[in-house]
Design an enzyme around this catalytic site. Structure first.
Site, PDB file in Angstrom:
ATOM      1  CG  HIS A 127      -1.876   1.174   1.180  1.00 46.61           C
ATOM      2  ND1 HIS A 127      -3.086   1.133   0.510  1.00 46.61           N
ATOM      3  CD2 HIS A 127      -1.766   2.429   1.679  1.00 46.61           C
ATOM      4  CE1 HIS A 127      -3.679   2.306   0.620  1.00 46.61           C
ATOM      5  NE2 HIS A 127      -2.904   3.118   1.328  1.00 46.61           N
ATOM      6  N   GLY A 159      -8.854  14.002  -9.216  1.00 55.72           N
ATOM      7  CA  GLY A 159      -9.870  12.977  -9.426  1.00 55.72           C
ATOM      8  C   GLY A 159      -9.487  11.590  -8.963  1.00 55.72           C
ATOM      9  CG  HIS A 186      -4.760   3.636  -9.295  1.00 55.77           C
ATOM     10  ND1 HIS A 186      -5.028   4.169  -8.050  1.00 55.77           N
ATOM     11  CD2 HIS A 186      -5.576   4.278 -10.163  1.00 55.77           C
ATOM     12  CE1 HIS A 186      -5.974   5.096  -8.163  1.00 55.77           C
ATOM     13  NE2 HIS A 186      -6.308   5.188  -9.444  1.00 55.77           N
ATOM     14  CG  HIS A 201      -6.013   5.169 -14.840  1.00 53.70           C
ATOM     15  ND1 HIS A 201      -7.299   4.716 -14.838  1.00 53.70           N
ATOM     16  CD2 HIS A 201      -5.861   5.895 -13.705  1.00 53.70           C
ATOM     17  CE1 HIS A 201      -7.923   5.154 -13.749  1.00 53.70           C
ATOM     18  NE2 HIS A 201      -7.073   5.885 -13.045  1.00 53.70           N
TER      19      HIS A 201
HETATM   20  P1  AMP Z   1      -8.949   6.903 -10.053  1.00 51.76           P
HETATM   21  O1  AMP Z   1     -10.332   7.483 -10.146  1.00 51.76           O
HETATM   22  O2  AMP Z   1      -7.929   7.567 -10.908  1.00 51.76           O
HETATM   23  O3  AMP Z   1      -8.524   6.780  -8.592  1.00 51.76           O
HETATM   24  O4  AMP Z   1      -9.047   5.435 -10.653  1.00 51.76           O
HETATM   25  C1  AMP Z   1      -9.687   4.405 -10.000  1.00 51.76           C
HETATM   26  C2  AMP Z   1     -10.132   3.432 -11.050  1.00 51.76           C
HETATM   27  O5  AMP Z   1     -10.449   2.206 -10.428  1.00 51.76           O
HETATM   28  C3  AMP Z   1     -11.385   3.850 -11.840  1.00 51.76           C
HETATM   29  O6  AMP Z   1     -11.066   3.954 -13.230  1.00 51.76           O
HETATM   30  C4  AMP Z   1     -12.381   2.723 -11.552  1.00 51.76           C
HETATM   31  O7  AMP Z   1     -13.163   2.398 -12.690  1.00 51.76           O
HETATM   32  C5  AMP Z   1     -11.466   1.584 -11.146  1.00 51.76           C
HETATM   33  N1  AMP Z   1     -12.068   0.598 -10.274  1.00 51.76           N
HETATM   34  C6  AMP Z   1     -12.809   0.805  -9.155  1.00 51.76           C
HETATM   35  N2  AMP Z   1     -13.158  -0.368  -8.592  1.00 51.76           N
HETATM   36  C7  AMP Z   1     -12.635  -1.338  -9.368  1.00 51.76           C
HETATM   37  C8  AMP Z   1     -12.651  -2.761  -9.312  1.00 51.76           C
HETATM   38  N3  AMP Z   1     -13.296  -3.448  -8.340  1.00 51.76           N
HETATM   39  N4  AMP Z   1     -12.000  -3.453 -10.294  1.00 51.76           N
HETATM   40  C9  AMP Z   1     -11.374  -2.794 -11.283  1.00 51.76           C
HETATM   41  N5  AMP Z   1     -11.301  -1.458 -11.378  1.00 51.76           N
HETATM   42  C10 AMP Z   1     -11.931  -0.737 -10.443  1.00 51.76           C
HETATM   43 ZN    ZN Z   2      -4.084  -0.299  -0.493  1.00 52.98          ZN
END
Ligand code: AMP
Ligand code: ZN
Length: 112
Positions: free
Chosen positions: A45, A91, A98, A100
């Site tokens: 984490h 956002g 993570h 993208h």
């Molecule tokens: P962010 O808004 O940049 O923090 O990105 C978070 C991303 O996580 C978003 O694009 C969501 O669609 C994705 N997300 C949320 N829950 C899940 C999940 N259970 N499995 C896969 N992706 C997820």
């Molecule tokens: Zn975590």
């Protein structure tokens, strides 16, 4: 800790995994915004890019190795975009680092 992506990393919450090793996991975004849209996360984490430091930066570097490897495997030779929303104004909705990875559509710049 009650963290969605820690639970995905451990397998407690299912995901469509594309890659996994002892340091990082890549899985498909549940709400894709491009024909290819997956996330690469460290298993440990780290809250966001704002928390990367000398002690943990090799983990972030490893995530980029995973990105390059998957880009080759998925034949994203036309290009792809890597985004890491950091903090509320950018956002970020899940407070676990993570990246993208988005591909196979047109992208505007500057990003909206
Ligand atoms: P962010 O808004 O940049 O923090 O990105 C978070 C991303 O996580 C978003 O694009 C969501 O669609 C994705 N997300 C949320 N829950 C899940 C999940 N259970 N499995 C896969 N992706 C997820
Ligand atoms: Zn975590």
């Amino acid at each position: 800790m009650d963290c969605l992506f820690c639970k995905i990393a451990s397998g407690e919450i299912p995901s469509e995994k594309l890659y996994e090793d002892e340091i990082a996991v890549a899985f498909k975004d549940i709400n894709p915004t491009a024909p290819v849209h997956f996330l690469v996360i460290p298993k440990r984490h780290i809250e966001s890019c704002a928390e990367i430091n000398a002690e943990n930066s090799s983990v972030a570097g490893h995530c980029f190795e995973v990105i390059a490897r998957l880009a080759k495997e998925l034949k994203l030779e036309k290009g792809f975009r890597v985004v890491s929303n950091t903090g509320e104004q950018a956002g970020q909705s899940v407070p676990h680092l993570h990246f993208h990875v988005l591909a196979n559509r047109e992208f505007g710049w500057p990003a909206g």
